[in-house]
Enzyme design. Structure first.
Site, PDB file in Angstrom:
ATOM      1  N   LYS A 171      -0.750  -8.097  -2.365  1.00 47.53           N
ATOM      2  CA  LYS A 171      -2.250  -7.398  -2.157  1.00 47.53           C
ATOM      3  C   LYS A 171      -2.305  -5.855  -2.575  1.00 47.53           C
ATOM      4  O   LYS A 171      -1.549  -5.259  -1.763  1.00 47.53           O
ATOM      5  CB  LYS A 171      -2.727  -7.686  -0.887  1.00 47.53           C
ATOM      6  CG  LYS A 171      -3.878  -7.324  -0.368  1.00 47.53           C
ATOM      7  CD  LYS A 171      -4.176  -7.442   1.186  1.00 47.53           C
ATOM      8  CE  LYS A 171      -5.380  -7.096   2.014  1.00 47.53           C
ATOM      9  NZ  LYS A 171      -6.001  -6.151   1.456  1.00 47.53           N
ATOM     10  N   TYR A 229       0.924  -1.208   0.176  1.00 51.95           N
ATOM     11  CA  TYR A 229       0.110   0.165   0.132  1.00 51.95           C
ATOM     12  C   TYR A 229       0.892   1.293   0.122  1.00 51.95           C
ATOM     13  O   TYR A 229       1.199   1.746   0.984  1.00 51.95           O
ATOM     14  CB  TYR A 229      -0.861   0.215   1.337  1.00 51.95           C
ATOM     15  CG  TYR A 229      -2.018  -0.967   1.400  1.00 51.95           C
ATOM     16  CD1 TYR A 229      -2.355  -1.726   0.160  1.00 51.95           C
ATOM     17  CD2 TYR A 229      -2.831  -1.067   2.562  1.00 51.95           C
ATOM     18  CE1 TYR A 229      -3.580  -2.802   0.349  1.00 51.95           C
ATOM     19  CE2 TYR A 229      -3.904  -1.928   2.530  1.00 51.95           C
ATOM     20  CZ  TYR A 229      -4.140  -2.531   1.565  1.00 51.95           C
ATOM     21  OH  TYR A 229      -5.326  -3.461   1.577  1.00 51.95           O
TER      22      TYR A 229
HETATM   23  P1  FBP Z   1     -11.054  -4.365   3.073  1.00 51.23           P
HETATM   24  O1  FBP Z   1     -11.357  -5.454   1.922  1.00 51.23           O
HETATM   25  O2  FBP Z   1     -12.141  -4.216   4.079  1.00 51.23           O
HETATM   26  O3  FBP Z   1     -10.508  -3.222   2.455  1.00 51.23           O
HETATM   27  O4  FBP Z   1     -10.099  -5.121   3.756  1.00 51.23           O
HETATM   28  C1  FBP Z   1      -8.502  -5.241   3.366  1.00 51.23           C
HETATM   29  C2  FBP Z   1      -7.615  -4.573   4.378  1.00 51.23           C
HETATM   30  O5  FBP Z   1      -6.372  -4.683   3.688  1.00 51.23           O
HETATM   31  C3  FBP Z   1      -7.613  -4.996   5.455  1.00 51.23           C
HETATM   32  O6  FBP Z   1      -6.913  -6.057   5.889  1.00 51.23           O
HETATM   33  C4  FBP Z   1      -7.367  -3.841   6.242  1.00 51.23           C
HETATM   34  O7  FBP Z   1      -7.600  -3.889   7.499  1.00 51.23           O
HETATM   35  C5  FBP Z   1      -7.738  -2.531   5.547  1.00 51.23           C
HETATM   36  O8  FBP Z   1      -8.049  -3.090   4.309  1.00 51.23           O
HETATM   37  C6  FBP Z   1      -6.873  -1.456   5.342  1.00 51.23           C
HETATM   38  O9  FBP Z   1      -7.689  -0.405   4.595  1.00 51.23           O
HETATM   39  P2  FBP Z   1      -6.858   0.892   4.583  1.00 51.23           P
HETATM   40  O10 FBP Z   1      -5.571   1.108   5.257  1.00 51.23           O
HETATM   41  O11 FBP Z   1      -7.155   1.138   3.140  1.00 51.23           O
HETATM   42  O12 FBP Z   1      -8.052   1.784   5.292  1.00 51.23           O
END
Ligand code: FBP
Length: 264
Positions: free
Chosen positions: A177, A146
Site C-alpha cells: 500500500k 510509508y
Molecule cells: P486514508 O485513505 O484515509 O489516507 O487511509 C489510509 C491510511 O493508510 C490509514 O490506514 C491510516 O490511518 C492513514 O492512512 C495514515 O495516514 P498518514 O500516516 O499519511 O497520516
C-alpha cells in the site's frame, strides 16, 4: 509470496480495502466533518458494499464490532499502529499478534513499515516475525509502505514510492500500500518495482469525487491492483455513492466520467 487471488482480500485479482484505523493514527479530529463516522458500525456497514474486499481495523474494533459483521465483511487486522500523540521518530507499536488476528477471524493482516525512519531496523524485524507467522496461517500480508523520517523531505516523490513498493516485495508482503507518486508513469514504475507484489494506492485526505477517482483510475491504468482508502469514503455523507463509483473504476473498467455519470 502466497497466491492471494482466491482469498477474501481479492475480487477478480483486485483489492479494495476500507481502512478505519484513523481513530488511533490521527485521532478524533478525522471524525469532525461527519460526526457519525466516529461510530465504527457506520464503517462496518459501508464495508458490506460488494466493492469492499476487506475492512482494515485495529484489534479493539475487531474485538468489539466484527462479531456482528463476520458473515458479511472480511476482516484485515492491522497489527501495528501509533497514535498521533507520539512525537518521536516514526515508529509503530505491535498491538496484535498474527495468532490473535486469526482467532478474531481475520482473513488478512496489515503492517506499517516506515522505511527511512531511525526505527526501520526494529520495524523490519517485527515485520519478519509477523510475515512468517502469517504464512503459517495462510494469511495474506499487506504492507503499509510509508517511507518517512528525519532523512526524508518528500515522502511522495516517484523514486521514494518506487522504493516503498520494492521494499514490500523484498520483505515478503503480498500487497504494497503506497501513496500515489503523482503521475501515471511514476505509478507504473512503482508497480514494476513491486514485481509479483500487488500495489494498491493509499487514499489520502478527502478530495473532490473527480480528483480522487482520477488518481484511482491512474493507478489501475498503471497496472496497480486497487485501493486502500479511508477518509475519501467515510468522510463523505454518502459512502455508498463513492463506493459505487469505485466499483465501476476498479472492477468494471469504467472511465471516471462513466463512473460519475452512473452515480449522478
Ligand atoms: P486514508 O485513505 O484515509 O489516507 O487511509 C489510509 C491510511 O493508510 C490509514 O490506514 C491510516 O490511518 C492513514 O492512512 C495514515 O495516514 P498518514 O500516516 O499519511 O497520516
Amino acid at each position: 509470496m502466497i497466491p492471494i487471488d482466491d482469498t477474501p482480500l481479492c475480487r477478480d485479482g483486485k483489492v479494495l480495502i476500507l481502512a478505519y484505523d484513523h481513530g488511533l493514527e490521527h485521532g478524533p479530529v478525522d471524525f469532525e466533518g461527519v460526526p457519525e463516522s466516529a461510530d465504527p458500525r457506520r464503517i462496518f456497514e459501508a464495508a458490506t458494499h460488494p466493492a469492499v474486499t476487506s475492512v482494515a481495523v485495529q484489534k479493539g474494533l475487531a474485538e468489539a464490532y466484527y462479531p456482528s459483521y463476520e458473515e458479511s465483511v472480511s476482516l484485515l487486522a492491522k497489527l501495528n499502529g501509533t497514535s498521533n500523540l507520539w512525537m518521536g521518530e516514526p515508529d509503530s507499536s505491535v498491538n496484535c499478534s498474527v495468532e490473535y488476528a486469526a482467532e478474531l477471524g481475520a482473513s488478512s493482516v496489515g503492517f506499517t513499515i516506515y522505511g527511512g525512519s531511525n526505527n526501520e531496523i526494529e520495524m523490519a524485524e517485527e515485520f519478519r516475525d509477523a510475515q512468517e507467522a502469517a504464512r503459517e496461517h495462510d494469511l495474506p500480508v499487506v504492507m503499509w509502505s510509508y517511507p518517512r523520517g528525519q532523512g526524508l523531505k518528500n515522502d511522495t516523490k516517484p523514486s521514494t514510492i518506487s522504493y516503498a513498493a520494492r521494499l514490500a516485495l523484498e520483505l515478503g508482503a503480498d500487497v504494497a500500500k503506497v501513496k500515489h507518486p503523482g503521475s501515471h508513469s511514476a505509478m507504473e514504475d512503482a508497480v514494476r518495482m513491486a514485481g509479483k507484489t500487488k500495489v494498491v494506492m493509499s487514499g489520502g485526505s478527502k478530495r473532490s469525487d473527480r480528483a480522487f477517482l482520477r488518481s484511482v483510475k491512474e493507478t489501475i491504468d498503471a497496472g496497480g491492483n486497487g485501493l486502500a482508502v479511508g477518509r475519501n469514503v467515510w468522510q463523505r455523507e454518502n459512502p455508498e455513492r463513492i463506493l459505487d463509483a469505485l466499483e465501476a473504476v476498479i472492477f468494471e473498467e469504467a472511465t471516471v466520467d462513466e463512473a460519475l455519470a452512473a452515480v449522478e
